[in-house]
Design an enzyme around this catalytic site. Sequence first.
Site, PDB file in Angstrom:
ATOM      1  N   HIS A   1      -3.230  17.627  29.325  1.00 36.99           N
ATOM      2  CA  HIS A   1      -1.977  17.962  30.059  1.00 36.99           C
ATOM      3  C   HIS A   1      -1.746  16.595  30.831  1.00 36.99           C
ATOM      4  CE1 HIS A   1       1.656  19.395  32.190  1.00 36.99           C
ATOM      5  NE2 HIS A   1       0.881  18.960  33.194  1.00 36.99           N
TER       6      HIS A   1
ATOM      7  N   LYS B   1      -7.928  20.195  29.023  1.00 33.68           N
ATOM      8  CA  LYS B   1      -7.913  21.617  28.642  1.00 33.68           C
ATOM      9  C   LYS B   1      -9.209  22.102  28.074  1.00 33.68           C
ATOM     10  CE  LYS B   1      -2.817  20.700  27.291  1.00 33.68           C
ATOM     11  NZ  LYS B   1      -1.757  21.196  26.355  1.00 33.68           N
TER      12      LYS B   1
HETATM   13  P1  GDP Z   1       3.366  17.678  26.672  1.00 33.96           P
HETATM   14  O1  GDP Z   1       4.120  17.522  27.754  1.00 33.96           O
HETATM   15  O2  GDP Z   1       3.406  16.576  25.769  1.00 33.96           O
HETATM   16  O3  GDP Z   1       1.884  18.409  26.864  1.00 33.96           O
HETATM   17  O4  GDP Z   1       4.124  19.034  25.716  1.00 33.96           O
HETATM   18  P2  GDP Z   1       5.197  20.155  26.193  1.00 33.96           P
HETATM   19  O5  GDP Z   1       5.360  20.266  27.841  1.00 33.96           O
HETATM   20  O6  GDP Z   1       6.286  19.957  25.312  1.00 33.96           O
HETATM   21  O7  GDP Z   1       4.092  21.602  25.892  1.00 33.96           O
HETATM   22  C1  GDP Z   1       3.102  21.769  26.650  1.00 33.96           C
HETATM   23  C2  GDP Z   1       2.160  22.032  25.830  1.00 33.96           C
HETATM   24  O8  GDP Z   1       2.446  23.428  24.890  1.00 33.96           O
HETATM   25  C3  GDP Z   1       1.684  21.196  24.683  1.00 33.96           C
HETATM   26  O9  GDP Z   1       0.804  20.240  25.401  1.00 33.96           O
HETATM   27  C4  GDP Z   1       1.004  21.966  23.268  1.00 33.96           C
HETATM   28  O10 GDP Z   1      -0.322  22.522  23.936  1.00 33.96           O
HETATM   29  C5  GDP Z   1       1.808  23.351  23.613  1.00 33.96           C
HETATM   30  N1  GDP Z   1       3.061  23.252  22.574  1.00 33.96           N
HETATM   31  C6  GDP Z   1       4.172  22.547  22.612  1.00 33.96           C
HETATM   32  N2  GDP Z   1       4.959  22.999  21.762  1.00 33.96           N
HETATM   33  C7  GDP Z   1       4.346  23.938  20.936  1.00 33.96           C
HETATM   34  C8  GDP Z   1       4.683  24.601  19.795  1.00 33.96           C
HETATM   35  O11 GDP Z   1       5.701  24.506  19.066  1.00 33.96           O
HETATM   36  N3  GDP Z   1       3.780  25.552  19.194  1.00 33.96           N
HETATM   37  C9  GDP Z   1       2.486  25.551  19.925  1.00 33.96           C
HETATM   38  N4  GDP Z   1       1.844  26.579  19.187  1.00 33.96           N
HETATM   39  N5  GDP Z   1       1.995  24.981  20.935  1.00 33.96           N
HETATM   40  C10 GDP Z   1       3.027  24.083  21.529  1.00 33.96           C
HETATM   41 MG    MG Z   2       4.683  18.934  29.275  1.00 34.13          MG
END
Ligand code: GDP
Ligand code: MG
Length: 187
Positions: A154, A10
Amino acid sequence: MIERTLVLIKPDGVYRSLIGKVISDFEEAGLKIVALKLVKPTKEVALNHYPADENWYNSLWEKTKKSFEEQGKQFAETPQQTGDRVRSYLVNYIVDQPVVAMVVEGNEAIANVRKIVGATSPSKADPSTIRGKFSTDSYDLADSQQRAVRNIVHASDSKETAEREIKTWFKDEEIVEYKRADEDILY
Ligand code: GDP
Ligand code: MG
């Protein structure tokens, strides 16, 4: 089984000059980079990469809610509200910003890449993982600044997502097949 998964470095990872280190972590684990590019994604690519998917919204909401409740804080949002909010942070974050996209191939690549990447919130991620060693960001700090958690990378979270995400970023002919010199001893 040999799988392919999509990894993005990212904008925070690119601006912090962590491209080489991130790629090294995958290569050193025996995973193979079979496609690679540095791009500034359009809004269309960003929206396709982060679709308003119900399952993703639910898992995102559960992780965020759990983290707030562990800190003794109330979390009043619905999955739809959390999903829409975080999705818009993410899309705004990557549109027209430098992102490195790659396809990583290897044994159980989807799970192994997620293991090397670590937990979503860097403050919770194990310090041996990419997110844990290069960041201390957290959900509440990111939310208070109305931005996405800056967690460097990611990585696709399932076979179905990996297939869709690889197609979002790469044409078939951009994926290159070759044999690593150490492949016979790795597997
Ligand atoms: P990942 O698969 O571990 O990247 O996590 P997710 O798919 O759940 O979320 C995608 C991306 O959104 C994460 O990598 C973070 O950059 C962002 N993110 C997730 N949850 C939150 C949150 O509660 N608040 C904020 N500000 N960003 C979040
Ligand atoms: Mg994810």
